[in-house]
Scaffold this active site. Sequence first.
Site, PDB file in Angstrom:
ATOM      1  N   VAL A 100      34.402  48.964  11.922  1.00 44.72           N
ATOM      2  CA  VAL A 100      35.743  49.034  11.337  1.00 44.72           C
ATOM      3  C   VAL A 100      36.806  48.947  12.427  1.00 44.72           C
ATOM      4  O   VAL A 100      37.803  48.230  12.293  1.00 44.72           O
ATOM      5  CB  VAL A 100      35.910  50.323  10.501  1.00 44.72           C
ATOM      6  CG1 VAL A 100      37.335  50.422   9.957  1.00 44.72           C
ATOM      7  CG2 VAL A 100      34.913  50.348   9.354  1.00 44.72           C
ATOM      8  N   CYS A 101      36.586  49.663  13.530  1.00 50.25           N
ATOM      9  CA  CYS A 101      37.537  49.629  14.645  1.00 50.25           C
ATOM     10  C   CYS A 101      37.693  48.218  15.201  1.00 50.25           C
ATOM     11  O   CYS A 101      38.783  47.801  15.591  1.00 50.25           O
ATOM     12  CB  CYS A 101      37.075  50.545  15.773  1.00 50.25           C
ATOM     13  SG  CYS A 101      36.900  52.255  15.309  1.00 50.25           S
ATOM     14  N   THR A 102      36.602  47.495  15.258  1.00 48.99           N
ATOM     15  CA  THR A 102      36.641  46.128  15.774  1.00 48.99           C
ATOM     16  C   THR A 102      37.588  45.266  14.934  1.00 48.99           C
ATOM     17  O   THR A 102      38.397  44.506  15.471  1.00 48.99           O
ATOM     18  CB  THR A 102      35.224  45.525  15.786  1.00 48.99           C
ATOM     19  OG1 THR A 102      34.396  46.312  16.649  1.00 48.99           O
ATOM     20  CG2 THR A 102      35.224  44.085  16.267  1.00 48.99           C
TER      21      THR A 102
END
Length: 211
Positions: free
Chosen positions: A44-46
């Site tokens: 998700v952070c990516t």
Amino acid sequence: MSLRIGDTAPNFKAITSIGEIDFYEYLGDSWGVLFSHPADYTPVCTTELGKTASLKSEFDQRNVKVLALSVDSAESHQGWIKDINETQNTNVEFPIIADQDKKIADAYDMIHPNASETMTVRSLFVISPDKKVKLMITYPASTGRNFVEVLRVIDSLQLTANYSVATPADWKDGEDVIVMNSIKTEDIPDKFPKGHTVIKPYLRTTPQPNK
């Protein structure tokens, strides 16, 4: 004690993916967005960092500098950035802070023990040029943020900082705004010459004044 809207954002020095920075010096006279990520190399952070990088011109237009934070190392960030650029077809240029000792995460109350003892939740802060916290949004680690909404809120914050107006539900840049109740109805024409509509004595609208 946790931060609240209107508080002064804590300053800090940190190692980042672009070198060592002083937070206040990095922001200068700009607005700032500081947002945390549970960990490097997480899916998700990516996508979030890729989306933020793709919106660079939008943040630049608003005089906003972006900083991300993770409790992993600067070396780890460098490798992760390569993955972000590759998978999200973008170029991450903003700094990712290495907060391995969690001092910044603690100062900004980014770790919620009932969610995780070690990883930050998805906290996001908008900070004005006078270094005041103007917005705080917190998502769980499993839910990616909506950065179009972040830009919308920044538009509202920058508008309402300069004019005696507020923005209604779902407002977007260019739409009518609400005249603050501190302005008497009879004084509206002088302050807002584009016209106004009285819906109720406490609900008066006017075209966006800076358009």
